[in-house]
Structure formats: C-alpha cells, structure tokens
Design a protein around this motif. Structure first.
Motif, mmCIF file in Angstrom:
data_model
loop_
_atom_site.group_PDB
_atom_site.id
_atom_site.type_symbol
_atom_site.label_atom_id
_atom_site.label_comp_id
_atom_site.label_asym_id
_atom_site.label_seq_id
_atom_site.Cartn_x
_atom_site.Cartn_y
_atom_site.Cartn_z
ATOM 1 N N CYS A 1 -24.811 -3.401 -2.972
ATOM 2 C CA CYS A 1 -24.033 -4.351 -2.199
ATOM 3 C C CYS A 1 -23.579 -5.403 -2.954
ATOM 4 C CB CYS A 1 -25.002 -4.929 -0.895
ATOM 5 S SG CYS A 1 -25.474 -3.711 0.175
ATOM 6 N N THR A 2 -24.225 -5.933 -3.972
ATOM 7 C CA THR A 2 -23.827 -7.011 -4.709
ATOM 8 C C THR A 2 -22.391 -6.618 -5.521
ATOM 9 O OG1 THR A 2 -26.081 -7.765 -4.827
ATOM 10 C CG2 THR A 2 -24.260 -8.652 -6.342
ATOM 11 N N ARG A 3 -22.733 -5.362 -6.027
ATOM 12 C CA ARG A 3 -21.635 -4.874 -7.020
ATOM 13 C C ARG A 3 -20.165 -4.316 -6.072
ATOM 14 N NH1 ARG A 3 -24.491 -0.929 -8.382
ATOM 15 N NH2 ARG A 3 -23.664 0.795 -7.049
ATOM 16 N N VAL A 4 -20.481 -3.821 -4.797
ATOM 17 C CA VAL A 4 -19.196 -3.626 -4.170
ATOM 18 C C VAL A 4 -18.850 -4.597 -3.552
ATOM 19 C CG1 VAL A 4 -18.720 -2.269 -2.094
ATOM 20 C CG2 VAL A 4 -20.099 -1.401 -3.594
ATOM 21 N N ALA A 5 -19.639 -5.664 -3.190
ATOM 22 C CA ALA A 5 -19.009 -7.104 -2.848
ATOM 23 C C ALA A 5 -18.275 -7.566 -3.761
ATOM 24 C CB ALA A 5 -20.017 -8.124 -2.289
ATOM 25 N N ALA A 6 -18.331 -7.605 -4.751
ATOM 26 C CA ALA A 6 -17.616 -8.096 -5.933
ATOM 27 C C ALA A 6 -16.284 -7.663 -6.285
ATOM 28 C CB ALA A 6 -18.359 -8.204 -7.363
ATOM 29 N N GLU A 7 -16.220 -6.544 -5.887
ATOM 30 C CA GLU A 7 -14.824 -5.624 -5.848
ATOM 31 C C GLU A 7 -14.136 -5.893 -4.481
ATOM 32 O OE1 GLU A 7 -11.685 -3.027 -6.624
ATOM 33 O OE2 GLU A 7 -13.251 -4.122 -7.982
ATOM 34 N N VAL A 8 -14.764 -5.898 -3.189
ATOM 35 C CA VAL A 8 -13.962 -5.914 -2.217
ATOM 36 C C VAL A 8 -13.276 -7.465 -1.840
ATOM 37 C CG1 VAL A 8 -15.199 -4.465 -1.107
ATOM 38 C CG2 VAL A 8 -15.848 -6.826 -0.589
ATOM 39 N N ILE A 9 -13.855 -8.354 -2.422
ATOM 40 C CA ILE A 9 -13.310 -9.662 -2.309
ATOM 41 C C ILE A 9 -11.801 -9.807 -3.131
ATOM 42 C CG2 ILE A 9 -15.296 -10.982 -2.097
ATOM 43 C CD1 ILE A 9 -15.470 -11.696 -4.735
ATOM 44 N N THR A 10 -11.786 -8.621 -4.071
ATOM 45 C CA THR A 10 -10.336 -8.584 -4.842
ATOM 46 C C THR A 10 -9.079 -8.165 -4.034
ATOM 47 O OG1 THR A 10 -10.734 -6.799 -6.071
ATOM 48 C CG2 THR A 10 -11.571 -8.643 -6.826
ATOM 49 N N ARG A 11 -9.730 -7.292 -2.934
ATOM 50 C CA ARG A 11 -8.657 -6.346 -2.232
ATOM 51 C C ARG A 11 -7.707 -7.405 -1.339
ATOM 52 N NH1 ARG A 11 -8.003 -3.295 -5.571
ATOM 53 N NH2 ARG A 11 -7.134 -1.844 -3.947
ATOM 54 N N PRO A 12 -6.730 -6.772 -1.128
ATOM 55 C CA PRO A 12 -5.565 -7.457 -0.292
ATOM 56 C C PRO A 12 -6.002 -7.790 0.978
ATOM 57 C CG PRO A 12 -4.959 -5.234 -0.693
ATOM 58 C CD PRO A 12 -6.147 -5.454 -1.326
ATOM 59 N N ARG A 13 -5.459 -8.823 1.590
ATOM 60 C CA ARG A 13 -5.760 -9.588 2.683
ATOM 61 C C ARG A 13 -4.515 -9.543 3.856
ATOM 62 N NH1 ARG A 13 -9.894 -13.000 0.260
ATOM 63 N NH2 ARG A 13 -11.888 -12.208 0.824
ATOM 64 N N LEU A 14 -4.476 -9.733 5.088
ATOM 65 C CA LEU A 14 -3.319 -10.031 5.698
ATOM 66 C C LEU A 14 -2.782 -11.220 5.441
ATOM 67 C CD1 LEU A 14 -4.780 -8.817 9.319
ATOM 68 C CD2 LEU A 14 -2.989 -7.572 7.837
ATOM 69 N N GLU A 15 -1.461 -11.239 5.551
ATOM 70 C CA GLU A 15 -0.644 -12.522 5.191
ATOM 71 C C GLU A 15 0.274 -12.883 5.980
ATOM 72 O OE1 GLU A 15 0.903 -12.042 1.156
ATOM 73 O OE2 GLU A 15 -1.012 -11.837 0.016
ATOM 74 N N THR A 16 1.203 -11.926 6.764
ATOM 75 C CA THR A 16 2.270 -12.181 7.707
ATOM 76 C C THR A 16 1.862 -12.004 8.850
ATOM 77 O OG1 THR A 16 3.277 -10.120 7.320
ATOM 78 C CG2 THR A 16 3.750 -11.716 5.551
ATOM 79 N N ALA A 17 3.000 -12.528 9.996
ATOM 80 C CA ALA A 17 2.769 -12.506 11.350
ATOM 81 C C ALA A 17 2.660 -11.012 11.541
ATOM 82 C CB ALA A 17 3.536 -13.367 12.048
ATOM 83 N N GLU A 18 4.061 -10.372 10.995
ATOM 84 C CA GLU A 18 4.262 -8.906 11.152
ATOM 85 C C GLU A 18 3.203 -8.080 10.743
ATOM 86 O OE1 GLU A 18 7.586 -11.426 10.971
ATOM 87 O OE2 GLU A 18 6.002 -11.206 9.411
ATOM 88 N N GLN A 19 2.482 -8.328 9.794
ATOM 89 C CA GLN A 19 1.228 -7.389 9.200
ATOM 90 C C GLN A 19 -0.092 -7.719 10.487
ATOM 91 O OE1 GLN A 19 0.338 -9.237 5.467
ATOM 92 N NE2 GLN A 19 0.996 -7.291 4.457
#
Length: 727
Positions: free
Chosen positions: A338-356
């Motif tokens: 969980c620690t290892r995967v968490a360090a990776e997922v926080i680098t993944r993209p997030r929603l930014e726009t209203a359209e998204q």
C-alpha cells in the motif's frame, strides 16, 4: 498519536506476544484456503484505511471514512458469489477487497488508492468521488445519503424474478443471483431504510420472489449517538416475511458460516433475509471526527482491544492455518504494498476542468435491438374496440393510454409501477385497461410509499428493464425526491458512465384543477426537478404532443439510458374544448406509432410579431388569449417549450426569429420557475423586448380560488397588450 497508529502498534505487539482477545474456537465450513484469503482481504482493508489517513494529512487524499472494525464483511463477501449484485455500506472496504480476490484480473490496491487520490485513472468514478464500487465486481457505487440505496436494492432483487418471466435485452444479473445490501445500525433507523425493509416484507408476505439479503453492520454507534443495546435484534428479528440471522462479525469463521446460511436461504427460497453482524468501530466516524470529544476513552479503548484482526489472527493460529509470525508477515507485506502503490498514485492525473467533471453527467448511449413495432394483429388484439377510435379526436388521457399501450407492445422490458396504476387504471384513468393487456407483472400496483416506488424503478433499471414509475401527484414527489437527486441522477456521474438506471418517471402535476385537492393535488413548482443535473423534463400540453413526447421519453431511456421525468398537466387530461363549449378544440387524433417529438423540439402556433413563450397549461391559456388578442388586431405566435430540461435554447431562439416582443407565461411560481431561466436567455441571447407573467409565490387553494394565484386567459391577454403597447 493518531488512533490508527495506536491500533496498528497494539496489533503488532499483541500478535507477536500471543496476547489475543478471548473468543470461541474456530468452527464451521470455512476451509483453510478461504480463511487465509479472508484474512488477507481484512489486512488490505485495514492498511488502505491507514494509508488514506496519511494521504489526507499530506494533502494527497480526500476521503477517510474507513472500514476499520468492519473487517468481518470480508467473510460475508466470501460467502456470496461475484455475480450477486452488492449495494454497499460506506464501511465495506473489506467486502470489496475480498470480492476482488474472487474475480481474476482485478487490482484492488491500485484501484482503491487511485480513488483515494481522486485520480482520473480511478476505474470507477474517474476521480469524481471516493466511493466503493466496481463494474467488474458487480458493485454499483453508493452515495453518502443515509440508507438511500436500500429502496433500489429491493427493486434490483425484484427484477431477478421478473426477468425470468420477461427477459430484458440488457439483463445484468443471473437467474439465480441474489442482491446484497449493507448498512449501519444507525442507518437502519432512517425512514428510507424502514420503508425499504417494509416493502421487502410486504412483497415477501405475498410470496412474490425477492432474493434480497439485508446486512446490518452493528457497531453500536452512529457518529456520536449510541444505539441502544439489543435494539437491532428487537426491531428486526420478528418481522413478517423477513428471516433473521445473527453473526459475530469479529469471528471470521462464525460470520462466514452464518452469511452462507443466510445467502443459501435467500437464493433457494427467493425470500429476503436480515443478517445482523456485530462489529466494532475503530478510529471514530471519519478522519476529521474526534471521538474523544464525545466518548470516554475507556469506551473506544475497549473497542480497540476487540480489534477484528486480533480475533482473526487468534482463530487462524488455533486452527493451524497461520502462525502469529506468519500473520504479521502478511500484514507487513500488505502495508508495504500500500505504501509503495500510494507513492505512485499521487503522481497520476486529476480532474482539472468543468468539462472533465461533467463528462459523465449524461450516460453513454447503448446499442439496442431494432424493432419495427408491434404487428397489426398484436395491436388489434390489445386495443380491441379502442382501435376504431384512433381516428376520432380524443383528450390527452386517452391518447397517453394508447401511446403507453403501443410502447409496452413494442418493448417487453417496459414495466410500469405505482399506486393504483394497475387494477384502478390510475387516479385519472391514464393507465386503464393496461393491466388487462399486459398483466400484473408489468403493471405493478405498489404500496403507498413514493420512496419504494422510485427505488423499485431504479433497481429494475440496474438489471436492464426500462421502468416507468408513476407518482400520483407532484406534491407527493417530495417524499422521495432524493431517490432522483441522490441516487438515479448521480449513478452515471459517480461511475463514469459504467452504471446506469434509465427510467421514465410519470408525474401528474401542475395546477388548474377546479375545486379539487388544493395544494397537495395542485403543485405548481418544478424547481425540485429543474436543478438536478442530467435529467430530462418533458411537459406536454395537448394529447397528440403527449403521445409523441412519451415515445421520445422511452427512446431516451432505452437507448440513451437517461433519467426522464414527464410532468403531465392534470387539468389537461380531460380537456376537450378550447374557445367555446363543446367545440372540441383541444382534442386530437392519435398520431401514428412511428411519430415522435424529438428532445429539444419546440412547438409553434402562429406567425405574429408578438410571441408568447410558455408550456403546459400555459399553452392552453395562451392559445385562448391569442384568439382574444386577434380580435383586437394583435397577431401572436404561441411557442410551447415542451421540454423544460435541458432548456431547448436553440429551438426557442429559432422560434423567436422575426418576433418583435416576447411575453413569457409561466404557471409555476415566480421564484424558482422556468421563467427565470427564460428571461435570462432572452436577455443574454436576443435584443427583443420581453416581459413575464408567472404565478404568485403561493400555495394553491381549494374551491373557487383554485386558479387565483396563477396566470389566466384574461391576465395573459392583459399582459400581452401592455407589452405590445409599451414603447
């Protein structure tokens, strides 16, 4: 120190020293292999909880209502099949972890941590919300509205038996699947839960198949309010039509055994059961909840001493499945993962726009089998003597009845439900004869509970049906509006379009009934519907429009998976005349079955420079006023919006071309009505002078003053003349 760290430290130290809590020995049908799998799921759920709290403290996570203390739900999952649809309590991380172990190819650590991080790569919601759920695991996402998922669980369970008799094109569940619905002890007291469980008992009491397993996760407290000891058992152990089971949720062997017994009962008997699982709550309600502010320390320390993972480690050790050091090694292995995967997922993209964010508000279209409609022989058999009347003008109620008949002939998955829709044929006769034409299976007379009616529809939509629930009066919708707002309309949004519950909700509504019922049968406010993202609102004004719009509503639900609401003006159901007594001016002949009015298509009558923009009863009254204005030399065009949401802007603007002035006529209240949006549209998109006439901000009276607060033929003509003469 964070209580999660306190519990973690205590677990490690007590397992290492063999300091286990006391309890019964392991017994039951659980194999060593399955016991090991349940323990791994429990450890995963626990460490995901801990990781979510750490992610939040670092500003990288956004959800900490955890499942710690409820790890016994992993044993419930193990006792069920992956094709059993599960509507989960928000503390059921262990259930989802265990079900992932049952479905090859799933990646629970990666998936759930992506959800905690609100990444767009979250396979369920696409980063819109942290909710339990998975398409692959047959777990629709749930909202945080307390107990709102219970009514639709009843509907989903009902659909399993119905699908055996009327198989829908897009069926999801297997013929012998069951539905599981879990919730907390505090949630069981909510009126929505009480209504859903009562509906299940009412249904089972009549021997109607309902393979539904209610699971009450009893940790003894709802946020800060303690549940009286023994209350859940006292409340549910003796309900008619509901079999009661109890399991010790701290004991994975006992929980698995009892859950298996309960599931077998539901699957074989096709009757609902209530599984009461005793658990503890660890860490407080959520990450932001400081339980020490309202609980004595010895209370939550007692719960922590009864940590379910400690009980699991003891039982597995006593059964010879896992030695203490092996149990600790698994726990540490999962924490490291969980620690290892968490360090990776926080680098993944997030929603930014209203359209998204909004991309999944409207469900995706789905392929549907083409149909040429019912044969003439089928229509003749169903309509019988009514067929000869199709060429004669009829009022709205009769034309709607015929449209519903053709639609139910064409689409076997269309099912209607509501109070009195079957044997009585509806309060206003709109569904007369349909029970004779299609049977009680497809014309379901429900108990008097609007939440249960809409829940039945939502659940059936989960299993491929196109439900058509009816709410008798618009004012009655408010008893159940969260079933639309919090459940039906949000499902596609929270699941990134993977789960849908299409429906066509029919509501008899609006005002102008002469001397009948007052406000409770004449509600002229649609505000509660208009601000729900994604839903379609239709409002016909004449019978031929109603028939053609109803066909489009069913197409939208069946092919585009939309949640559609048709508000049918009660006062126009029987209306025959327009300008003079017995002129028959508001009746129409039945439009051919292949004719429909498309979403966004508005109606226009006349070409005059003065436009009256309206809908529903407003069209009828404005048409009368237009005749009066014509006698004074003022030529008008009456524009019927037809579709109230989404607002048909393009159609309205096209209909206004050449207009010199516009009067908006709105039978709903001035505050919160369609007229506000229409005035804004006219101001923003046109240069045409405009004004509005709307109803007063008042409830509706019974008796002679039934229409005193709303626009009338005379007030519309007066307002139009004033606007036309203004410089």
């Amino acid at each position: 120190m964070d209580r999660a760290d306190v519990v973690d430290k205590a677990f490690r130290e007590r397992v290492k020293s063999g300091d286990f809590p006391s309890g019964d020995p392991a017994s039951g049908p659980l194999t060593a292999h399955d016991a090991m799998a349940i323990y791994r799921a429990q450890c995963l759920s626990r460490n995901l909880d801990r990781r979510s709290r750490k992610m939040q403290s670092e500003g990288q996570g956004y959800y900490t209502i955890g499942s710690s203390g409820h790890e016994g739900m992993a044993a419930v999952a193990a006792a069920l099949r992956p094709d059993d649809m599960a509507f989960l309590h928000y503390r059921d991380g262990a259930f989802q972890c265990m079900r992932s172990a049952q479905v090859p190819g799933t990646t629970p650590v990666w998936d759930m941590l992506l959800s905690f991080a609100t990444s767009t790569e979250d396979p369920l919601s696409g980063g819109r919300h942290k909710v339990l759920g998975s398409k692959a695991l047959n777990i629709p996402p749930q909202t945080s509205t307390i107990a709102s998922h219970l009514p639709k669980a009843v509907g989903a369970a009902y659909s399993v038996g119905l699908a055996l008799r009327h198989r829908p094109e897009h069926q999801v569940m297997q013929d012998d699947s069951i539905v599981m619905c879990s919730f907390g002890d505090a949630s069981s007291n909510h009126s929505t839960a009480q209504g859903a469980i009562n509906s299940a008992c009412w249904t089972a009491y009549q021997s109607v198949p309902l393979p539904l397993l209610f699971v009450c996760e009893d940790n003894g407290i709802g946020i800060s309010t303690r549940t009286p000891k023994g209350w859940v058992a006292a409340n549910y152990a003796q309900k008619p039509g509901l079999k009661y089971f109890h399991a010790n949720g701290l004991d994975l062997y006992d929980t698995y055994r009892v859950a298996q017994e309960a599931a077998d009962y539901v699957r074989k008997r096709k009757k609902p059961a209530f599984l009461h699982v005793s658990l503890v709550r660890l860490y407080g309600h959520a990450g932001s909840d400081l339980q020490q502010a309202y609980l004595k320390k010895d209370i939550f320390e007692t719960w922590e001493a009864d940590d379910p993972l400690l009980h699991s480690a003891r039982l597995l050790n006593e059964a010879g499945v896992l030695a203490p050091e092996e149990a600790l090694a698994i726990y540490q292995e999962i924490e490291d993962q969980c620690t290892r995967v968490a360090a990776e997922v926080i680098t993944r993209p997030r929603l930014e726009t209203a359209e998204q964010v909004m991309a999944s508000v409207i469900p995706p279209e789905r392929p549907c089998a083409t149909t040429n409609g019912p044969s003439e022989e089928e229509r003749a058999a169903s309509f019988a003597g009514d067929l000869k009347q199709h060429q004669n003008p009829q009022p709205m109620s009769r034309l709607l009845n015929w449209a519903l008949t053709d639609l139910m002939l064409e689409y076997p998955e269309v099912v209607m439900m509501g109070e009195d829709v079957g044997r009585k044929g509806g309060v206003y006769g709109v569904t007369q004869k349909l029970i004779d034409r299609f049977g009680a299976d497809r014309m379901i007379d429900t108990l008097l509970d609007e939440q249960s009616i809409l829940g039945l529809a939502i659940g059936m939509g989960h299993n491929g049906f196109v439900p058509m629930p009816e709410i008798q009066f618009l004012a009655y919708l408010h008893n159940a509006e969260d079933q639309l707002r919090g459940e039906a309309a949000t499902l596609s949004f929270f699941s990134n379009g993977q789960f849908t519950n299409p429906m066509v909700l029919r509501i008899a509504g609006l005002g102008y009934q002469k001397g009948f019922g007052g406000h409770f049968h004449n509600d002229n406010s649609l505000a509660v519907l208009r601000d729900i993202p994604g839903i379609v609102i239709a409002c016909p004004s004449r019978g031929d429009d109603a028939a053609m719009m109803m066909r489009e509503c069913v197409r939208l639900a069946r092919e585009e998976q939309r949640v559609v609401v048709m508000v049918e003006p009660i006062a126009l159901y029987p209306t025959r005349d327009l300008l003079e007594d017995k002129d028959g001016g508001w009746m129409a002949t039945y439009p051919a079955p292949d004719r429909r009015i498309a979403l966004g298509e508005v109606g226009v009558k006349g070409q005059g420079p003065l436009a009256i923009l309206t809908y529903g009863n407003g069209r009828y009254l404005s048409t009368q006023a237009a005749a009066d204005l014509a006698r004074e030399g003022i030529e008008t065009r009456v524009i019927d919006m037809r579709w109230l949401a989404p607002l048909p802007e393009d159609g309205i603007l096209a209909a206004l071309e050449g207009a010199e002035k516009v009067l908006v006529v709105d039978e709903c209240r001035t505050t919160g009505s369609q007229s506000e949006a229409l005035m804004a549209l006219l101001h923003e998109k046109t240069d045409v002078p405009h004004a509005r006439l709307a109803a007063e901000d008042s409830f509706i009276a019974t008796g002679p003053a039934y229409a005193a607060t709303m626009p009338s033929r005379d007030s519309i003509a007066k307002a139009a003349k004033h606007l036309w003469s203004a410089s």
